[in-house]
Scaffold this active site. Structure first.
Site, PDB file in Angstrom:
ATOM      1  N   ASP A  14      18.060  21.424  24.364  1.00  0.00           N
ATOM      2  CA  ASP A  14      18.585  20.070  24.556  1.00  0.00           C
ATOM      3  C   ASP A  14      18.465  19.128  23.348  1.00  0.00           C
ATOM      4  O   ASP A  14      18.069  17.969  23.501  1.00  0.00           O
ATOM      5  CB  ASP A  14      17.905  19.412  25.767  1.00  0.00           C
ATOM      6  CG  ASP A  14      17.985  20.258  27.028  1.00  0.00           C
ATOM      7  OD1 ASP A  14      18.782  21.210  27.073  1.00  0.00           O
ATOM      8  OD2 ASP A  14      17.232  19.964  27.975  1.00  0.00           O
ATOM      9  N   LYS A  76      23.269  22.625  31.720  1.00  0.00           N
ATOM     10  CA  LYS A  76      22.358  22.629  32.862  1.00  0.00           C
ATOM     11  C   LYS A  76      22.148  21.215  33.374  1.00  0.00           C
ATOM     12  O   LYS A  76      22.391  20.244  32.655  1.00  0.00           O
ATOM     13  CB  LYS A  76      21.020  23.258  32.471  1.00  0.00           C
ATOM     14  CG  LYS A  76      20.251  22.502  31.414  1.00  0.00           C
ATOM     15  CD  LYS A  76      19.013  23.265  30.978  1.00  0.00           C
ATOM     16  CE  LYS A  76      18.184  22.483  30.000  1.00  0.00           C
ATOM     17  NZ  LYS A  76      17.495  21.333  30.534  1.00  0.00           N
ATOM     18  N   CYS A 108      11.977  18.749  29.746  1.00  0.00           N
ATOM     19  CA  CYS A 108      12.658  20.049  29.736  1.00  0.00           C
ATOM     20  C   CYS A 108      11.871  21.131  29.009  1.00  0.00           C
ATOM     21  O   CYS A 108      11.820  22.272  29.463  1.00  0.00           O
ATOM     22  CB  CYS A 108      14.061  19.901  29.157  1.00  0.00           C
ATOM     23  SG  CYS A 108      15.123  18.839  30.183  1.00  0.00           S
TER      24      CYS A 108
END
Length: 180
Positions: A14, A76, A108
């Site tokens: 991410d 996601k 995350c």
């Protein structure tokens, strides 16, 4: 345990356009992650990439995209990347060692690391290649991951363990072009 190139996957979590401006030391995150990706590519270590809700947070930052040619980011909405079957089904997802970089350390990255550990994987978190919006959250997350069994490492630890020895052409090339 040593990190081995033939048993490792680099997992980039991410590092996205609209998230980075909110992160503490985002430039260092991007630079250090780019360095890890370059080392992984030189040593044929698979690279996997996730993107958290890219419609809202945008794609992976432009600075990393040229280094990720041929890698399909997995979109996601869950915080843990380890729950994404599509990501772990890619080449490298079956490996037992995961070297992790990305954001945010306390969300995350943390949840991914904890789930990878639960699944019996060996996890190595690169300290200078993870960040959060606040340094305190990063430090708390690193402590929790260490307590759970993750190894907190530096990028150079990763590179030298993956290379295993000096004197090879690969070692000379990486030393000349990538070791800082």
């Amino acid at each position: 345990m040593l990190m081995r190139a033939d048993r490792s996957t680099l997992l980039v979590i991410d590092i996205q356009e609209r998230l980075c401006p909110a992160l503490h030391e985002a430039e260092a995150l991007v630079d250090n992650s780019a360095w890890l990706i370059r080392v992984a590519r030189k040593l044929n270590v698979p690279v996997l990439v996730s993107e958290q809700y890219p419609k809202g947070l945008g794609p992976t930052v432009a600075a990393l995209q040229p280094l990720l040619e041929g890698v399909t980011p997995v979109e996601k909405v869950r915080f843990s990347t380890a729950r994404e079957a599509a990501l772990l089904a890619q080449p490298g997802g079956e490996r037992e060692q995961f070297v992790v970089c990305g954001a945010e350390t306390h969300v995350c990255v943390l949840q991914t690391v904890l789930e990878l550990l639960e699944a019996g994987r060996q996890v190595f978190v690169v300290e200078e290649a993870v960040t959060s919006r606040t340094p305190a959250n990063k430090q708390l997350a690193l402590a929790r991951m260490r307590q759970a069994g993750a190894q907190i490492v530096s990028g150079e630890m990763v590179a030298f363990e993956w290379m295993e020895r000096a004197g090879t052409e690969t070692f000379k090339e990486i030393s000349r072009t990538l070791i800082r």
